[in-house]
Design a protein around this motif. Structure first.
Motif, PDB file in Angstrom:
ATOM      1  N   GLY A   1       0.819  -1.210   0.000  1.00 18.80           N
ATOM      2  CA  GLY A   1       0.000   0.000   0.000  1.00 18.80           C
ATOM      3  C   GLY A   1       0.850   1.256   0.000  1.00 18.80           C
ATOM      4  O   GLY A   1       0.557   2.224  -0.715  1.00 18.80           O
TER       5      GLY A   1
ATOM      6  N   THR B   1       1.089   4.099  -2.913  1.00 19.93           N
ATOM      7  CA  THR B   1       0.875   5.504  -2.552  1.00 19.93           C
ATOM      8  C   THR B   1       2.034   6.372  -3.000  1.00 19.93           C
ATOM      9  O   THR B   1       1.842   7.439  -3.607  1.00 19.93           O
ATOM     10  CB  THR B   1       0.673   5.642  -1.036  1.00 19.93           C
ATOM     11  OG1 THR B   1      -0.446   4.860  -0.626  1.00 19.93           O
ATOM     12  CG2 THR B   1       0.447   7.094  -0.646  1.00 19.93           C
TER      13      THR B   1
ATOM     14  N   TYR C   1      -5.580   5.926  -6.880  1.00 16.06           N
ATOM     15  CA  TYR C   1      -4.566   4.940  -6.514  1.00 16.06           C
ATOM     16  C   TYR C   1      -3.905   5.295  -5.185  1.00 16.06           C
ATOM     17  O   TYR C   1      -3.496   4.406  -4.423  1.00 16.06           O
ATOM     18  CB  TYR C   1      -3.522   4.822  -7.620  1.00 16.06           C
ATOM     19  CG  TYR C   1      -4.125   4.407  -8.941  1.00 16.06           C
ATOM     20  CD1 TYR C   1      -4.557   3.101  -9.157  1.00 16.06           C
ATOM     21  CD2 TYR C   1      -4.298   5.333  -9.971  1.00 16.06           C
ATOM     22  CE1 TYR C   1      -5.138   2.731 -10.370  1.00 16.06           C
ATOM     23  CE2 TYR C   1      -4.869   4.965 -11.182  1.00 16.06           C
ATOM     24  CZ  TYR C   1      -5.290   3.668 -11.373  1.00 16.06           C
ATOM     25  OH  TYR C   1      -5.861   3.297 -12.559  1.00 16.06           O
TER      26      TYR C   1
ATOM     27  N   TYR D   1      -5.546   6.705  -2.744  1.00 18.68           N
ATOM     28  CA  TYR D   1      -6.536   6.256  -1.759  1.00 18.68           C
ATOM     29  C   TYR D   1      -6.492   4.739  -1.576  1.00 18.68           C
ATOM     30  O   TYR D   1      -6.604   4.235  -0.455  1.00 18.68           O
ATOM     31  CB  TYR D   1      -7.936   6.679  -2.199  1.00 18.68           C
ATOM     32  CG  TYR D   1      -8.182   8.174  -2.129  1.00 18.68           C
ATOM     33  CD1 TYR D   1      -7.474   8.968  -1.238  1.00 18.68           C
ATOM     34  CD2 TYR D   1      -9.127   8.786  -2.953  1.00 18.68           C
ATOM     35  CE1 TYR D   1      -7.693  10.325  -1.177  1.00 18.68           C
ATOM     36  CE2 TYR D   1      -9.352  10.157  -2.883  1.00 18.68           C
ATOM     37  CZ  TYR D   1      -8.630  10.921  -1.994  1.00 18.68           C
ATOM     38  OH  TYR D   1      -8.843  12.274  -1.922  1.00 18.68           O
ATOM     39  N   ILE D   2      -6.301   4.000  -2.687  1.00 18.85           N
ATOM     40  CA  ILE D   2      -6.200   2.541  -2.591  1.00 18.85           C
ATOM     41  C   ILE D   2      -4.990   2.151  -1.747  1.00 18.85           C
ATOM     42  O   ILE D   2      -5.067   1.259  -0.887  1.00 18.85           O
ATOM     43  CB  ILE D   2      -6.108   1.912  -4.001  1.00 18.85           C
ATOM     44  CG1 ILE D   2      -7.437   2.070  -4.741  1.00 18.85           C
ATOM     45  CG2 ILE D   2      -5.721   0.428  -3.908  1.00 18.85           C
ATOM     46  CD1 ILE D   2      -7.389   1.627  -6.190  1.00 18.85           C
TER      47      ILE D   2
ATOM     48  N   MET E   1      -4.944   0.122   1.807  1.00 17.08           N
ATOM     49  CA  MET E   1      -4.180  -1.107   2.025  1.00 17.08           C
ATOM     50  C   MET E   1      -3.271  -0.980   3.247  1.00 17.08           C
ATOM     51  O   MET E   1      -3.107  -1.940   4.011  1.00 17.08           O
ATOM     52  CB  MET E   1      -3.355  -1.426   0.776  1.00 17.08           C
ATOM     53  CG  MET E   1      -4.185  -1.855  -0.424  1.00 17.08           C
ATOM     54  SD  MET E   1      -3.194  -2.148  -1.908  1.00 17.08           S
ATOM     55  CE  MET E   1      -2.223  -3.569  -1.367  1.00 17.08           C
TER      56      MET E   1
END
Length: 411
Positions: A159, A163, A384, A386-387, A391
Motif C-alpha cells: 500500500g 501511494t 490509486y 486512496y487505494i 491497504m
C-alpha cells in the motif's frame, strides 16, 4: 572488555551506511539541479510514467533474482534502509510544507535548488525511486516463501509502495487550472499559472456570487508611516452597535454604526447602492481631551475616512474581512446535462473527472464583486493514492490484531 567499532562500509551495513546512501542521493539530486540548467521542471507524464513504472518493476524483479542471496539484498530489504529512505522523503515533504510550491520569477537559492517545485525536481525523483526500490525488495523478501503471518506487513508495504508511486510518478499528470466566472455569463476556458488557456469538457455559468463579511474593526495607525500601532493587545477591535472599548490609551464609544452608508454633508446616512460602505460615528476619550467624528473604510468607488487623534496617530476602520463566499452556478457537460449547485471554499464538486473549487473573487470590489474565481483540478492518480492508503490501514489493523492474538495465546 572494550567493544571494537565496525569500520564504515564494512558488512553488515547498518543505519549509518543507510542514511549516508539516502542523503547521498539527495545531495546528488541537488547537484543535478545546480548543474543541469533547465527552464522547465522534470515532468514525467502519462504514458511515460506508466512505462517507466513497468520497466522499473521488471528491473526490480531481475535485481531480486541476481542479489537475493547476497548481503546487499539483506541490507536493502532491511529496516535501516527502509527507515533512512522514508526519513529523507519525509525531510523533503517538510521542505515542501515550509516552501511555497509556486513559480518564482526572481532567481535565488530556492529556485536554483527547485525547492519551490520539489515534486518535479531531481532530488525528489531520486529519493522517490530509491524508496520504491527498498519497499519492493522488502515486499519480495517477505513474499517468498509466503507465510500467512507476513500478510499484514506485505499489505501495508505494498500500500505504501502504491501511494508513493502514485503520488510521486503521477504528479506530472496533475492539472490545476483557474476559471474567471462573471455573473450571467458562461465560461468553458481555464488558464494555468503561465496564462495559457485550455478548453475544458464542461462549461460553468455564474448565476450569482454571494459574500458574507465580518464587521470591520477599529485600529490605530501612525500618521507618517501608516503602520498599525500595536503598543498593546488587542491592536484591533471589531465594531458593534453601542460598543464601548479600550484601545491602547483611548476609550472609544460607537455612537452610530451603519453597515451600508453614503456621506451627505457632515454625516453618513444609510444607503443601499453600489459601493456603499460601512461607517461609524465615534467618540474618543484620552487623558488630554475628547473628540468625535465619523470613520469609514470606504470602497472601490468611495473614499475612506479616518479620525485624527493627535499629531502622531489616527483612528480608522479596517476593510471588512470575508466570513463566507460562494457561487451559485450551473454546470453544463457535453452530453447535454446541466446541474445547478453552490460552490463554497473547501467544498469541491466533481464533474467529468474534474474537481471544481471556489477559490477567490475580486477583492477590490469586495462584496460588490461580480467575478468569482474557481479552480479546476484533475488528478487521475488520486484514486490509486486512496487505494494505497486503504491497504496500509488494512495491513496495520491486521498486524495489530495478530499482535494482540499472539499476546493472548502466550498467557
Amino acid at each position: 572488555m572494550n567493544k571494537t567499532t565496525k569500520p564504515l562500509w564494512h558488512t553488515p551495513w547498518g543505519y549509518v551506511e543507510a542514511f549516508l546512501i539516502a542523503f547521498g542521493l539527495l545531495f546528488i539530486g541537488f547537484l543535478l539541479e545546480l548543474t543541469i540548467q533547465s527552464s522547465s521542471a522534470v515532468q514525467i507524464r502519462y504514458p511515460l510514467n506508466v512505462n517507466l513504472g513497468a520497466g522499473f518493476l521488471i528491473c526490480i524483479v531481475l535485481l531480486y533474482f541476481f542479489i537475493r542471496k547476497k548481503k546487499v539484498f539483506l541490507f536493502l530489504s532491511g529496516i535501516p534502509a527502509s527507515l533512512a529512505a522514508m526519513s529523507v522523503l519525509t525531510f523533503l515533504v517538510i521542505i515542501m510544507g515550509l516552501t511555497p510550491q509556486v513559480s518564482m520569477q526572481d532567481e535565488n537559492f530556492i529556485t536554483k535548488l527547485s525547492l519551490n517545485k520539489l515534486t518535479t525536481s531531481w532530488p525528489f525523483l531520486l529519493v522517490n525511486f530509491y524508496l520504491l526500490l527498498v519497499l519492493a525488495l522488502v515486499i519480495l523478501r517477505k513474499s517468498f516463501p509466503f507465510k500467512i503471518k507476513n500478510w499484514g506487513l506485505i499489505c501495508s508495504h505494498l500500500g505504501l509502495w502504491i501511494t508513493v508511486f502514485a503520488a510521486g510518478m503521477g504528479s506530472g499528470d496533475l492539472i490545476r487550472l483557474k476559471m474567471d466566472l462573471y455573473e450571467n455569463k458562461t465560461e468553458w476556458k481555464a488558464y494555468d499559472e503561465k496564462g495559457h488557456y485550455y478548453e475544458l469538457p464542461l462549461a460553468i455559468k455564474l448565476n450569482d456570487f454571494q459574500i458574507e463579511e465580518f464587521h470591520p474593526k477599529l485600529a490605530v495607525v501612525e500618521n507618517v508611516s501608516g503602520k498599525l500601532y500595536e503598543a498593546s493587545k488587542p491592536s484591533m477591535i471589531m465594531i458593534e452597535d453601542s460598543l464601548t472599548c479600550k484601545l491602547h490609551s483611548w476609550t472609544i464609544q460607537i455612537k452610530e454604526f451603519i453597515l451600508s452608508s453614503g456621506r451627505a454633508g457632515d454625516r453618513y446616512y444609510s444607503l443601499h447602492d453600489l459601493g456603499a460602505a460601512p461607517a461609524a460615528k465615534v467618540r474618543v476619550t484620552s487623558l488630554k481631551d475628547t473628540i468625535s467624528g465619523w470613520i469609514s473604510c470606504g470602497s472601490f468607488n468611495r473614499p475612506h475616512e479616518s479620525l485624527k487623534l493627535n499629531d502622531e496617530y489616527s483612528l480608522l476602520m479596517t476593510v471588512p474581512e470575508p466570513q463566507k463566499f460562494s457561487s451559485e452556478v450551473t454546470i453544463f457537460t457535453p452530453d447535454g446535462s446541466k446541474e445547478d449547485l453552490v460552490l463554497e471554499v473547501n467544498k469541491p464538486h466533481s464533474v467529468n473527472g474534474w474537481k471544481i473549487y471556489q477559490l477567490s473573487y475580486n477583492e477590490t470590489m469586495g462584496k460588490y464583486s461580480t467575478l468569482s474565481v474557481v479552480e479546476a483540478v484533475k488528478d487521475p492518480w488520486q484514486i490509486y493514492v486512496y487505494i494505497g492508503i486503504f491497504m496500509m490501514m488494512i495491513g496495520a489493523v491486521y498486524m495489530f490484531w495478530r499482535g494482540n492474538k499472539v499476546k493472548i495465546s502466550s498467557k
